[in-house]
Design a protein around this motif. Sequence first.
Motif, PDB file in Angstrom:
ATOM      1  N   VAL A 241       0.815  -1.224   0.000  1.00 37.54           N
ATOM      2  CA  VAL A 241       0.000   0.000   0.000  1.00 37.54           C
ATOM      3  C   VAL A 241       0.844   1.269   0.000  1.00 37.54           C
ATOM      4  O   VAL A 241       0.546   2.232  -0.694  1.00 37.54           O
ATOM      5  CB  VAL A 241      -0.960   0.004   1.210  1.00 37.54           C
ATOM      6  N   GLY A 242       1.911   1.315   0.795  1.00 33.07           N
ATOM      7  CA  GLY A 242       2.733   2.522   0.919  1.00 33.07           C
ATOM      8  C   GLY A 242       2.677   3.103   2.312  1.00 33.07           C
ATOM      9  O   GLY A 242       1.821   2.751   3.131  1.00 33.07           O
ATOM     10  N   ALA A 243       3.610   3.999   2.612  1.00 32.19           N
ATOM     11  CA  ALA A 243       3.719   4.603   3.939  1.00 32.19           C
ATOM     12  C   ALA A 243       2.515   5.477   4.257  1.00 32.19           C
ATOM     13  O   ALA A 243       1.901   6.073   3.368  1.00 32.19           O
ATOM     14  CB  ALA A 243       4.996   5.421   4.039  1.00 32.19           C
ATOM     15  N   ASN A 244       2.193   5.562   5.543  1.00 33.66           N
ATOM     16  CA  ASN A 244       1.111   6.450   5.980  1.00 33.66           C
ATOM     17  C   ASN A 244       1.524   7.912   5.898  1.00 33.66           C
ATOM     18  O   ASN A 244       0.758   8.774   5.457  1.00 33.66           O
ATOM     19  CB  ASN A 244       0.714   6.134   7.426  1.00 33.66           C
ATOM     20  N   VAL A 245       2.749   8.178   6.377  1.00 37.65           N
ATOM     21  CA  VAL A 245       3.247   9.558   6.426  1.00 37.65           C
ATOM     22  C   VAL A 245       4.721   9.578   6.051  1.00 37.65           C
ATOM     23  O   VAL A 245       5.431   8.576   6.179  1.00 37.65           O
ATOM     24  CB  VAL A 245       3.075  10.182   7.836  1.00 37.65           C
ATOM     25  N   ALA A 246       5.173  10.749   5.592  1.00 36.90           N
ATOM     26  CA  ALA A 246       6.591  10.952   5.286  1.00 36.90           C
ATOM     27  C   ALA A 246       6.977  12.359   5.708  1.00 36.90           C
ATOM     28  O   ALA A 246       6.125  13.263   5.754  1.00 36.90           O
ATOM     29  CB  ALA A 246       6.855  10.745   3.802  1.00 36.90           C
ATOM     30  N   PHE A 247       8.268  12.544   6.010  1.00 39.10           N
ATOM     31  CA  PHE A 247       8.754  13.822   6.533  1.00 39.10           C
ATOM     32  C   PHE A 247       9.994  14.227   5.756  1.00 39.10           C
ATOM     33  O   PHE A 247      11.005  13.527   5.774  1.00 39.10           O
ATOM     34  CB  PHE A 247       9.073  13.700   8.025  1.00 39.10           C
ATOM     35  N   GLY A 266      -3.860   8.828  -0.284  1.00 33.20           N
ATOM     36  CA  GLY A 266      -4.368   9.504   0.901  1.00 33.20           C
ATOM     37  C   GLY A 266      -3.313   9.779   1.947  1.00 33.20           C
ATOM     38  O   GLY A 266      -3.608  10.351   3.001  1.00 33.20           O
ATOM     39  N   GLY A 267      -2.041   9.375   1.686  1.00 36.92           N
ATOM     40  CA  GLY A 267      -0.962   9.620   2.632  1.00 36.92           C
ATOM     41  C   GLY A 267      -0.562  11.091   2.682  1.00 36.92           C
ATOM     42  O   GLY A 267      -0.938  11.882   1.814  1.00 36.92           O
ATOM     43  N   LEU A 268       0.236  11.437   3.689  1.00 36.61           N
ATOM     44  CA  LEU A 268       0.592  12.841   3.903  1.00 36.61           C
ATOM     45  C   LEU A 268       2.097  13.017   3.920  1.00 36.61           C
ATOM     46  O   LEU A 268       2.811  12.298   4.628  1.00 36.61           O
ATOM     47  CB  LEU A 268      -0.010  13.344   5.217  1.00 36.61           C
ATOM     48  N   LEU A 269       2.585  13.983   3.150  1.00 38.33           N
ATOM     49  CA  LEU A 269       3.992  14.374   3.153  1.00 38.33           C
ATOM     50  C   LEU A 269       4.136  15.666   3.940  1.00 38.33           C
ATOM     51  O   LEU A 269       3.621  16.707   3.529  1.00 38.33           O
ATOM     52  CB  LEU A 269       4.503  14.555   1.724  1.00 38.33           C
TER      53      LEU A 269
END
Length: 352
Positions: A241-247, A266-269
């Motif tokens: 699916v992929g990461a939930n969040v990234a920074f 729908g994830g957030l960077l």
Amino acid sequence: MKALRYHGKEDVRIEDIEEPRVSSGTVRIKPAFTGICGSDLHLFYDGPMEGIQGVSAPHPISGETLPVVFGHEFSGTVEEIGEGVEGLSLGDRVVVEPFMVCEECAMCTSGRYNLCPKMGFIGISGRGGGLAEYIVVEERWVHPVGDMPLDQAALIEPLAVATQGVELSGAKEGDVAIVGGAGPIGLLTAAVLKAYGATVVITELSAARKDKARETGVADYVVDPREQDPVELARELTDGVGANVAFECTSVPAVFDQLLSALRPGGLLQVVALHPSGVSIDLGQVVMTEKIVQGTIGYANVHEKAIELVNSGRLDLSPFISGKIPVERIVEDGYTVLRERPEEAVKILVTV
């Protein structure tokens, strides 16, 4: 009293200045340790910033022009208390949230004072700084840290930057989070994510910084993107699916692109680093997968959370302290080291 004052590009001087006096609603603090921040390096090597500092005109809140006392990441002890101050006692160990804001604009009155258009920083824009024998600060900005060692407490300010980013992202226990960059803010962001219960991946090229990420235990996976694809790892950890969040903590456009690709729909960077040269965003990817790109600057109302993370034992700041130097050596052993060999140090602390 002795203080290090910033006069302009590559010009800091130890000078004797008048001691600040306590007034109603303020406290006098004796600084213990002051961290060197990336913004200090920028100011020293590149020169003052119009708007943040009084250059062509006095700063709109402090009313000061250069020179100013340097140092905004600092800890200390309360030495004198002004009339009307409550919740603080003589001898308290404290840190300072180094803001100056107008307290009148829509952002200030809504609680998002870090977005005040007139915002400035104690230790950059005036009103004293941590690189002095004493500083007087409004009670509002002073936070007790309990029994926390004062050297660790000097890292609460950058930890608050990391905490702000994680809080804004909505990251939670069980999430898979990717942090781009293992510099000071990247490491602290990863540390907060681990404390929140996330599975953390850090991407980094520098061997020394990869070693520091492993030594501090802030990441479950430390990845060199030249050797392992972080996008593929994110998918492996999440059943495709992929990461939930990234920074994004590097200011490198290629890292921005990679992190965006590693996110699930729908994830957030969360963009933590400044990008003075800008980035190009694949809006097709953002629109078709409803990914979110969000910025963060400074902090607002998170210092208490950052302090609690340390005092509760969920986060240890001691491994991030790379050295302690006297103010007389700040250029040679501080600025020069961090500019020419940044991979060797996370946070260098200065004493006056």
